[in-house]
Design a protein around this motif. Sequence first.
Motif, short mmCIF file in Angstrom:
data_model
loop_
_atom_site.label_atom_id
_atom_site.label_comp_id
_atom_site.label_asym_id
_atom_site.label_seq_id
_atom_site.Cartn_x
_atom_site.Cartn_y
_atom_site.Cartn_z
N ALA A 8 -4.51 3.02 -0.40
CA ALA A 8 -3.30 2.30 0.39
C ALA A 8 -3.81 0.74 0.35
O ALA A 8 -2.57 0.26 0.16
N LEU A 9 -4.92 0.53 0.78
CA LEU A 9 -5.13 -0.92 0.47
C LEU A 9 -4.86 -1.52 -0.88
O LEU A 9 -4.22 -2.48 -1.02
N LEU A 10 -5.51 -0.71 -2.01
CA LEU A 10 -5.31 -1.15 -3.45
C LEU A 10 -3.97 -1.14 -3.74
O LEU A 10 -3.15 -2.16 -4.38
N GLU A 11 -2.92 -0.16 -3.10
CA GLU A 11 -1.57 -0.40 -3.40
C GLU A 11 -1.08 -1.68 -2.84
O GLU A 11 -0.17 -2.41 -3.27
N ASP A 12 -1.40 -2.13 -1.61
CA ASP A 12 -0.81 -3.14 -0.89
C ASP A 12 -1.23 -4.43 -1.56
O ASP A 12 -0.29 -5.37 -1.80
N LEU A 13 -2.26 -4.55 -2.09
CA LEU A 13 -2.89 -5.75 -2.75
C LEU A 13 -2.16 -5.80 -4.14
O LEU A 13 -1.89 -7.11 -4.77
N LEU A 25 -8.88 -5.22 -9.34
CA LEU A 25 -9.75 -4.42 -10.11
C LEU A 25 -10.97 -3.83 -9.10
O LEU A 25 -11.25 -4.51 -8.21
N ALA A 26 -11.00 -2.54 -8.92
CA ALA A 26 -11.73 -1.77 -7.99
C ALA A 26 -12.72 -0.86 -8.48
O ALA A 26 -12.41 -0.16 -9.58
N ASP A 29 -16.63 0.50 -3.82
CA ASP A 29 -16.31 -0.35 -2.56
C ASP A 29 -16.16 -1.91 -2.95
O ASP A 29 -15.91 -2.45 -2.13
N ASP A 30 -16.27 -1.89 -4.08
CA ASP A 30 -15.90 -3.52 -4.69
C ASP A 30 -14.58 -3.75 -5.21
O ASP A 30 -14.18 -2.79 -6.01
N ILE A 31 -13.92 -4.79 -4.68
CA ILE A 31 -12.92 -5.03 -5.20
C ILE A 31 -12.90 -6.48 -5.71
O ILE A 31 -13.24 -7.61 -4.94
N SER A 49 -6.84 -10.10 7.72
CA SER A 49 -6.83 -10.21 9.11
C SER A 49 -5.57 -9.83 9.84
O SER A 49 -5.39 -9.46 10.68
N THR A 50 -4.61 -9.88 8.93
CA THR A 50 -3.00 -9.57 9.66
C THR A 50 -2.57 -8.25 9.33
O THR A 50 -2.34 -7.69 10.31
N LEU A 51 -2.74 -7.77 8.02
CA LEU A 51 -2.21 -6.51 7.44
C LEU A 51 -3.19 -5.29 7.45
O LEU A 51 -2.87 -4.42 7.40
#
Length: 70
Positions: A8-13, A25-26, A29-31, A49-51
């Motif tokens: 979900a984090l990768l989709e948001d990014l 690119l992920a 645990d490295d992005i 920090s926010t999302l």
Amino acid sequence: MVSLGISALLEDLSAPWMVPSRLILAYLDDIYILSNGPATLDEMHSFFSTLQPSIQLNMAKSKTVGLEDR
């Protein structure tokens, strides 16, 4: 399993509203975020920090590297 946990984090990014000129690119645990924007690291710090308060960006392991620096 880390990849499933951060999907979900990768989709948001990679969402278009996050600025379409970024390549995410992920691996495990490295992005890696490839961008032509000089303020990308600051924007990512704000994003986490926010999302994404449950996942923190480790600023000690984060850096900006320009192609001209290579």
